[in-house]
Write a protein that holds these residues in place. Structure first.
Motif, PDB file in Angstrom:
ATOM      1  N   MET A 188       0.836  -1.187   0.000  1.00 47.85           N
ATOM      2  CA  MET A 188       0.000   0.000   0.000  1.00 47.85           C
ATOM      3  C   MET A 188       0.881   1.251   0.000  1.00 47.85           C
ATOM      4  N   ASN A 189       0.480   2.225  -0.806  1.00 46.84           N
ATOM      5  CA  ASN A 189       1.191   3.492  -0.826  1.00 46.84           C
ATOM      6  C   ASN A 189       1.095   4.145   0.544  1.00 46.84           C
ATOM      7  N   SER A 190       2.242   4.607   1.087  1.00 44.20           N
ATOM      8  CA  SER A 190       2.216   5.235   2.404  1.00 44.20           C
ATOM      9  C   SER A 190       1.613   6.625   2.368  1.00 44.20           C
ATOM     10  N   VAL A 191       1.531   7.218   1.172  1.00 42.19           N
ATOM     11  CA  VAL A 191       0.947   8.551   1.012  1.00 42.19           C
ATOM     12  C   VAL A 191      -0.502   8.406   0.576  1.00 42.19           C
ATOM     13  N   ALA A 192      -1.408   8.975   1.355  1.00 43.03           N
ATOM     14  CA  ALA A 192      -2.828   8.934   0.999  1.00 43.03           C
ATOM     15  C   ALA A 192      -3.156  10.000  -0.033  1.00 43.03           C
ATOM     16  N   ILE A 193      -2.772  11.236   0.265  1.00 41.08           N
ATOM     17  CA  ILE A 193      -3.049  12.366  -0.625  1.00 41.08           C
ATOM     18  C   ILE A 193      -1.808  13.230  -0.716  1.00 41.08           C
ATOM     19  N   HIS A 194      -1.473  13.616  -1.935  1.00 36.71           N
ATOM     20  CA  HIS A 194      -0.414  14.612  -2.125  1.00 36.71           C
ATOM     21  C   HIS A 194      -0.979  15.753  -2.952  1.00 36.71           C
ATOM     22  N   ALA A 195      -0.761  16.973  -2.502  1.00 33.15           N
ATOM     23  CA  ALA A 195      -1.186  18.164  -3.229  1.00 33.15           C
ATOM     24  C   ALA A 195       0.035  19.010  -3.534  1.00 33.15           C
ATOM     25  N   GLY A 196       0.129  19.463  -4.783  1.00 32.82           N
ATOM     26  CA  GLY A 196       1.273  20.275  -5.180  1.00 32.82           C
ATOM     27  C   GLY A 196       0.841  21.549  -5.875  1.00 32.82           C
ATOM     28  N   GLY A 197       1.286  22.680  -5.348  1.00 35.89           N
ATOM     29  CA  GLY A 197       1.015  23.979  -5.968  1.00 35.89           C
ATOM     30  C   GLY A 197      -0.455  24.308  -6.090  1.00 35.89           C
ATOM     31  N   ILE A 198      -1.228  24.005  -5.059  1.00 38.05           N
ATOM     32  CA  ILE A 198      -2.676  24.186  -5.126  1.00 38.05           C
ATOM     33  C   ILE A 198      -3.064  25.646  -4.886  1.00 38.05           C
ATOM     34  N   SER A 199      -3.779  26.204  -5.849  1.00 33.78           N
ATOM     35  CA  SER A 199      -4.418  27.514  -5.705  1.00 33.78           C
ATOM     36  C   SER A 199      -5.860  27.356  -6.162  1.00 33.78           C
ATOM     37  N   ALA A 200      -6.752  28.137  -5.557  1.00 32.27           N
ATOM     38  CA  ALA A 200      -8.167  28.025  -5.910  1.00 32.27           C
ATOM     39  C   ALA A 200      -8.866  29.349  -5.671  1.00 32.27           C
ATOM     40  N   ASN A 201      -9.890  29.586  -6.475  1.00 33.10           N
ATOM     41  CA  ASN A 201     -10.692  30.804  -6.365  1.00 33.10           C
ATOM     42  C   ASN A 201     -12.106  30.472  -5.923  1.00 33.10           C
ATOM     43  N   LEU A 202     -12.700  31.386  -5.184  1.00 29.36           N
ATOM     44  CA  LEU A 202     -14.142  31.401  -4.947  1.00 29.36           C
ATOM     45  C   LEU A 202     -14.649  32.692  -5.565  1.00 29.36           C
ATOM     46  N   GLY A 203     -15.406  32.573  -6.653  1.00 24.59           N
ATOM     47  CA  GLY A 203     -15.745  33.759  -7.425  1.00 24.59           C
ATOM     48  C   GLY A 203     -14.483  34.296  -8.082  1.00 24.59           C
ATOM     49  N   ASN A 204     -14.240  35.575  -7.907  1.00 25.68           N
ATOM     50  CA  ASN A 204     -13.053  36.204  -8.478  1.00 25.68           C
ATOM     51  C   ASN A 204     -11.936  36.371  -7.457  1.00 25.68           C
ATOM     52  N   VAL A 205     -12.100  35.765  -6.280  1.00 25.95           N
ATOM     53  CA  VAL A 205     -11.128  35.944  -5.200  1.00 25.95           C
ATOM     54  C   VAL A 205     -10.313  34.671  -5.027  1.00 25.95           C
ATOM     55  N   GLU A 206      -9.000  34.781  -5.059  1.00 23.41           N
ATOM     56  CA  GLU A 206      -8.143  33.633  -4.798  1.00 23.41           C
ATOM     57  C   GLU A 206      -8.101  33.387  -3.300  1.00 23.41           C
ATOM     58  N   VAL A 207      -8.499  32.190  -2.885  1.00 23.54           N
ATOM     59  CA  VAL A 207      -8.592  31.892  -1.453  1.00 23.54           C
ATOM     60  C   VAL A 207      -7.569  30.856  -0.997  1.00 23.54           C
ATOM     61  N   LEU A 208      -6.961  30.126  -1.935  1.00 25.62           N
ATOM     62  CA  LEU A 208      -5.847  29.224  -1.623  1.00 25.62           C
ATOM     63  C   LEU A 208      -4.656  29.638  -2.467  1.00 25.62           C
ATOM     64  N   HIS A 209      -3.471  29.665  -1.835  1.00 26.29           N
ATOM     65  CA  HIS A 209      -2.306  30.218  -2.503  1.00 26.29           C
ATOM     66  C   HIS A 209      -1.143  29.223  -2.487  1.00 26.29           C
ATOM     67  N   ASN A 210      -0.959  28.500  -3.585  1.00 27.56           N
ATOM     68  CA  ASN A 210       0.236  27.687  -3.816  1.00 27.56           C
ATOM     69  C   ASN A 210       0.551  26.749  -2.641  1.00 27.56           C
ATOM     70  N   ILE A 211      -0.403  25.883  -2.314  1.00 25.78           N
ATOM     71  CA  ILE A 211      -0.272  24.975  -1.170  1.00 25.78           C
ATOM     72  C   ILE A 211       0.355  23.653  -1.602  1.00 25.78           C
ATOM     73  N   ASP A 212       1.361  23.231  -0.858  1.00 29.97           N
ATOM     74  CA  ASP A 212       1.953  21.894  -0.996  1.00 29.97           C
ATOM     75  C   ASP A 212       1.654  21.112   0.284  1.00 29.97           C
ATOM     76  N   LEU A 213       1.201  19.871   0.125  1.00 29.47           N
ATOM     77  CA  LEU A 213       0.739  19.122   1.290  1.00 29.47           C
ATOM     78  C   LEU A 213       0.846  17.626   1.013  1.00 29.47           C
ATOM     79  N   THR A 214       1.314  16.879   2.006  1.00 31.52           N
ATOM     80  CA  THR A 214       1.332  15.423   1.933  1.00 31.52           C
ATOM     81  C   THR A 214       0.657  14.851   3.168  1.00 31.52           C
ATOM     82  N   LEU A 215      -0.326  13.977   2.952  1.00 29.86           N
ATOM     83  CA  LEU A 215      -1.089  13.359   4.036  1.00 29.86           C
ATOM     84  C   LEU A 215      -0.899  11.851   3.956  1.00 29.86           C
ATOM     85  N   LYS A 216      -0.607  11.229   5.086  1.00 33.18           N
ATOM     86  CA  LYS A 216      -0.194   9.831   5.118  1.00 33.18           C
ATOM     87  C   LYS A 216      -1.339   8.880   5.452  1.00 33.18           C
TER      88      LYS A 216
END
Length: 266
Positions: A1-29
């Motif tokens: 089994m992969n020891s990493v459950a979720i990996h996120a790289g360079g995550i940015s996201a908008n709600l409407g015209n507003v950027e609410v997530l800024h370049n998130i890197d994350l590893t969850l095991k």
């Protein structure tokens, strides 16, 4: 089994015209409970929706070593279970019917629930102490009871990864303790659990903590480490303090300056 459950790289996201997530890197095991905390508006729920594949974003998310966006919907639904905030479900559905929805990813098109499906649902409803109401409709339940049924639906999926946004909403302290026991059993079985929580003292029971502010991850680390406690106090502007209580950590409000007599003073 992969020891990493979720990996996120360079995550940015908008709600409407507003950027609410800024370049998130994350590893969850896998086999780890991660709590996501931070002030109101930090982007916690938005990040969780991105990790669940429910929100458009920039950057990449992988689930159990595979790009999330490339996974067939059924495969994703089998591997990742979701419990969101304020989920609407028909009041005329029975508790059993709602919990059985968690088994849909495992069923062939139009096939009736199997004995395996019924066993998984019974196990989930008993784990949330909702089995006795299985014939009742959601409209007959309180907010806390309804939340326990929705948790049972998520547990019935028997997914490798479980994401929960404010799962303690409407639960009284005894049932919050029951929820904690369920999470600890899942983690012991190797499941990855990720929860957004406002209850900081409960969040400190987790293995790891992701601390957010203004759409960024400010710290990620074990809940028992002093560096995590300092980062947690800092992100709340030192209005809380982390203290040891036996073998556990709790968050207490810091005393604020006295503002003069209140309505209850003589």
């Amino acid at each position: 089994m992969n020891s990493v459950a979720i990996h996120a790289g360079g995550i940015s996201a908008n709600l409407g015209n507003v950027e609410v997530l800024h370049n998130i890197d994350l590893t969850l095991k896998n086999g780890c409970w991660t709590s996501i905390v931070g002030p109101n508006g930090a982007g916690k729920s938005t990040l969780l929706k991105v990790l669940a594949g429910l929100l458009k974003h920039r950057g990449t998310v992988s689930l159990l070593g595979q790009p999330l966006a490339s996974l067939p919907g059924r495969t994703r639904a089998q591997q990742l279970a979701w419990l969101g905030q304020n989920e609407s479900t028909g009041d005329d559905l029975t508790v059993m019917d709602v919990a059985l929805l968690g088994r849909l990813p495992h069923q062939a098109w139009l096939a009736p629930p199997s004995a395996t499906d019924h066993a998984a649902v019974e196990q989930a409803l008993r784990a949330t102490q909702a089995w006795e109401w299985r014939a009742r409709t959601l409209g007959q339940l309180s907010g806390g009871e309804r939340q326990r049924v929705l948790l049972a639906r998520a547990l019935a999926v028997q997914a490798q990864v479980l994401l929960m946004d404010e799962p303690l909403a409407n639960l009284d302290p005894p049932h919050q303790a029951d929820w904690l026991a369920v999470v600890q059993r899942l983690v012991a079985q190797g499941t990855a659990v990720v929860s957004v929580l406002h209850e900081i003292s409960m969040a400190l029971h987790a293995d790891e903590m992701v601390i957010m502010s203004k759409g960024r991850v400010r710290h990620q680390g074990p809940c028992a480490e002093a560096a995590t406690h300092r980062a947690l106090e800092d992100v709340f502007d030192r209005r809380i303090a982390i203290h040891a209580l036996g073998a556990q950590w709790i968050a207490l409000p810091q005393q604020v300056a006295y503002q003069g007599p209140g309505a209850c003073d003589d």
